[in-house]
Design a protein around this motif. Structure first.
Motif, PDB file in Angstrom:
ATOM      1  N   ARG A  89       0.723  -1.284   0.058  1.00 48.21           N
ATOM      2  CA  ARG A  89       0.791   0.256   0.291  1.00 48.21           C
ATOM      3  C   ARG A  89       0.702   0.988  -0.141  1.00 48.21           C
ATOM      4  O   ARG A  89       0.579   2.618  -0.899  1.00 48.21           O
ATOM      5  CB  ARG A  89      -1.329   0.044   0.985  1.00 48.21           C
ATOM      6  CG  ARG A  89      -2.166  -1.608   1.163  1.00 48.21           C
ATOM      7  CD  ARG A  89      -3.136  -0.815   2.075  1.00 48.21           C
ATOM      8  NE  ARG A  89      -3.815  -1.891   2.488  1.00 48.21           N
ATOM      9  CZ  ARG A  89      -5.479  -2.172   1.885  1.00 48.21           C
ATOM     10  NH1 ARG A  89      -5.699  -0.568   2.494  1.00 48.21           N
ATOM     11  NH2 ARG A  89      -5.953  -2.972   1.942  1.00 48.21           N
ATOM     12  N   LEU A  90       1.561   1.539   1.011  1.00 49.60           N
ATOM     13  CA  LEU A  90       3.120   2.601   0.717  1.00 49.60           C
ATOM     14  C   LEU A  90       3.472   2.600  -0.911  1.00 49.60           C
ATOM     15  O   LEU A  90       3.927   3.565  -0.596  1.00 49.60           O
ATOM     16  CB  LEU A  90       4.208   1.986   1.801  1.00 49.60           C
ATOM     17  CG  LEU A  90       3.650   2.443   3.347  1.00 49.60           C
ATOM     18  CD1 LEU A  90       4.774   1.884   4.217  1.00 49.60           C
ATOM     19  CD2 LEU A  90       4.014   3.765   3.284  1.00 49.60           C
ATOM     20  N   THR A  91       3.538   1.629  -1.383  1.00 52.51           N
ATOM     21  CA  THR A  91       4.726   1.462  -2.699  1.00 52.51           C
ATOM     22  C   THR A  91       3.582   1.899  -3.831  1.00 52.51           C
ATOM     23  O   THR A  91       4.192   2.910  -5.062  1.00 52.51           O
ATOM     24  CB  THR A  91       4.951   0.171  -2.530  1.00 52.51           C
ATOM     25  OG1 THR A  91       6.254  -0.332  -1.917  1.00 52.51           O
ATOM     26  CG2 THR A  91       5.330   0.307  -4.468  1.00 52.51           C
ATOM     27  N   ARG A  92       2.489   1.247  -3.732  1.00 52.77           N
ATOM     28  CA  ARG A  92       1.848   2.460  -4.157  1.00 52.77           C
ATOM     29  C   ARG A  92       0.562   3.840  -4.409  1.00 52.77           C
ATOM     30  O   ARG A  92       0.664   3.988  -4.810  1.00 52.77           O
ATOM     31  CB  ARG A  92       0.273   1.731  -3.947  1.00 52.77           C
ATOM     32  CG  ARG A  92      -0.269  -0.114  -5.151  1.00 52.77           C
ATOM     33  CD  ARG A  92      -0.714  -0.806  -4.697  1.00 52.77           C
ATOM     34  NE  ARG A  92      -1.415  -2.107  -5.682  1.00 52.77           N
ATOM     35  CZ  ARG A  92      -2.175  -2.770  -5.131  1.00 52.77           C
ATOM     36  NH1 ARG A  92      -2.976  -3.083  -4.194  1.00 52.77           N
ATOM     37  NH2 ARG A  92      -1.443  -4.267  -5.688  1.00 52.77           N
ATOM     38  N   LEU A  93       0.477   3.769  -2.979  1.00 54.28           N
ATOM     39  CA  LEU A  93       0.388   5.701  -2.578  1.00 54.28           C
ATOM     40  C   LEU A  93       1.609   6.545  -3.076  1.00 54.28           C
ATOM     41  O   LEU A  93       1.714   7.405  -3.765  1.00 54.28           O
ATOM     42  CB  LEU A  93       0.452   5.622  -0.635  1.00 54.28           C
ATOM     43  CG  LEU A  93      -0.913   4.909  -0.552  1.00 54.28           C
ATOM     44  CD1 LEU A  93      -0.412   5.371   1.352  1.00 54.28           C
ATOM     45  CD2 LEU A  93      -1.679   6.575  -0.944  1.00 54.28           C
ATOM     46  N   LEU A  94       3.034   5.836  -2.673  1.00 54.10           N
ATOM     47  CA  LEU A  94       4.395   7.191  -3.331  1.00 54.10           C
ATOM     48  C   LEU A  94       4.108   6.632  -5.517  1.00 54.10           C
ATOM     49  O   LEU A  94       4.799   7.705  -5.613  1.00 54.10           O
ATOM     50  CB  LEU A  94       5.602   5.704  -2.661  1.00 54.10           C
ATOM     51  CG  LEU A  94       5.372   5.919  -1.367  1.00 54.10           C
ATOM     52  CD1 LEU A  94       7.075   5.651  -0.858  1.00 54.10           C
ATOM     53  CD2 LEU A  94       5.940   7.890  -1.039  1.00 54.10           C
ATOM     54  N   ALA A  95       3.858   5.651  -6.010  1.00 56.69           N
ATOM     55  CA  ALA A  95       4.045   6.008  -6.909  1.00 56.69           C
ATOM     56  C   ALA A  95       2.696   6.658  -7.982  1.00 56.69           C
ATOM     57  O   ALA A  95       2.799   7.220  -8.178  1.00 56.69           O
ATOM     58  CB  ALA A  95       3.456   4.209  -7.786  1.00 56.69           C
ATOM     59  N   ASP A  96       1.655   6.616  -7.017  1.00 61.44           N
ATOM     60  CA  ASP A  96       0.475   7.709  -7.394  1.00 61.44           C
ATOM     61  C   ASP A  96       0.983   9.577  -6.754  1.00 61.44           C
ATOM     62  O   ASP A  96       0.064  10.025  -7.658  1.00 61.44           O
ATOM     63  CB  ASP A  96      -0.833   8.032  -6.536  1.00 61.44           C
ATOM     64  CG  ASP A  96      -1.497   6.270  -6.760  1.00 61.44           C
ATOM     65  OD1 ASP A  96      -1.201   5.957  -7.973  1.00 61.44           O
ATOM     66  OD2 ASP A  96      -1.908   6.242  -5.782  1.00 61.44           O
ATOM     67  N   SER A  97       1.821   9.218  -6.565  1.00 58.42           N
ATOM     68  CA  SER A  97       2.009  11.157  -5.030  1.00 58.42           C
ATOM     69  C   SER A  97       3.724  10.710  -5.659  1.00 58.42           C
ATOM     70  O   SER A  97       4.274  10.808  -3.765  1.00 58.42           O
ATOM     71  CB  SER A  97       1.451  11.211  -3.985  1.00 58.42           C
ATOM     72  OG  SER A  97       0.038  11.455  -4.858  1.00 58.42           O
ATOM     73  N   PRO A  98       4.689  10.703  -5.941  1.00 59.48           N
ATOM     74  CA  PRO A  98       5.997  10.318  -5.548  1.00 59.48           C
ATOM     75  C   PRO A  98       6.882  11.439  -4.796  1.00 59.48           C
ATOM     76  O   PRO A  98       7.653  10.705  -4.233  1.00 59.48           O
ATOM     77  CB  PRO A  98       7.212  10.765  -7.164  1.00 59.48           C
ATOM     78  CG  PRO A  98       5.540  10.083  -7.415  1.00 59.48           C
ATOM     79  CD  PRO A  98       4.216  11.115  -7.559  1.00 59.48           C
TER      80      PRO A  98
END
Length: 150
Positions: A89-98
């Protein structure tokens, strides 16, 4: 509802109607009629919400890493998959908002403080069990293969 007082009143009384109305004005290019101040506040609020979610997920992840490290006899697949889920989930959030990665790097100590309270409440361990500073760096936290003392 074209004057500023009515738009502000709508914001205070019926947020959904306010959003629909202002979205319509934006799409129609009627920029002089939109509720600029409240729209700016809402955009800032959305960014803060993303940041809070990211830090909450990091705190949950660190709490489970602490439990994994300091209660090794109680390790379970449940803990393992909670760790993996929070990383995903953290990785996905960071992909959406680097740009939020910088926030993680600067706020890991805040997330660690929250994580300690979570882990203490879930384990019954003493506060002295956990180090003052986070024993995991951000790279450890995000590495799908990292499990402390494994």
């Amino acid at each position: 509802m074209s004057d500023a007082k009515n738009i502000t009143k709508e914001y205070d009384n019926d947020f959904y109607a306010w959003t629909v109305y202002n979205a319509k004005l934006l799409r129609e290019g009627k920029l002089s009629e939109i509720d600029i101040e409240h729209i700016a506040e809402e955009i800032e609020s959305m960014g803060k919400s993303e940041k809070r979610e990211l830090l909450n997920r990091l705190a949950l992840l660190i709490a489970h890493l602490l439990k994994w490290k300091y209660q090794s006899a109680r390790r379970s697949n449940s803990w393992k998959y909670t760790i993996k889920e929070q990383r995903l989930r953290l990785t996905r959030l960071l992909a959406d908002s680097p740009s939020l990665k910088k926030e993680l790097e600067t706020k890991i100590s805040d997330a660690y403080e929250d994580a300690c309270y979570i882990a203490l409440s879930e384990t019954g361990l003493n506060e002295e069990t956990f180090p003052v500073d986070c024993p995991f760096n951000l790279q450890n936290c995000l590495d799908q293969d990292y499990f402390p003392d494994q």
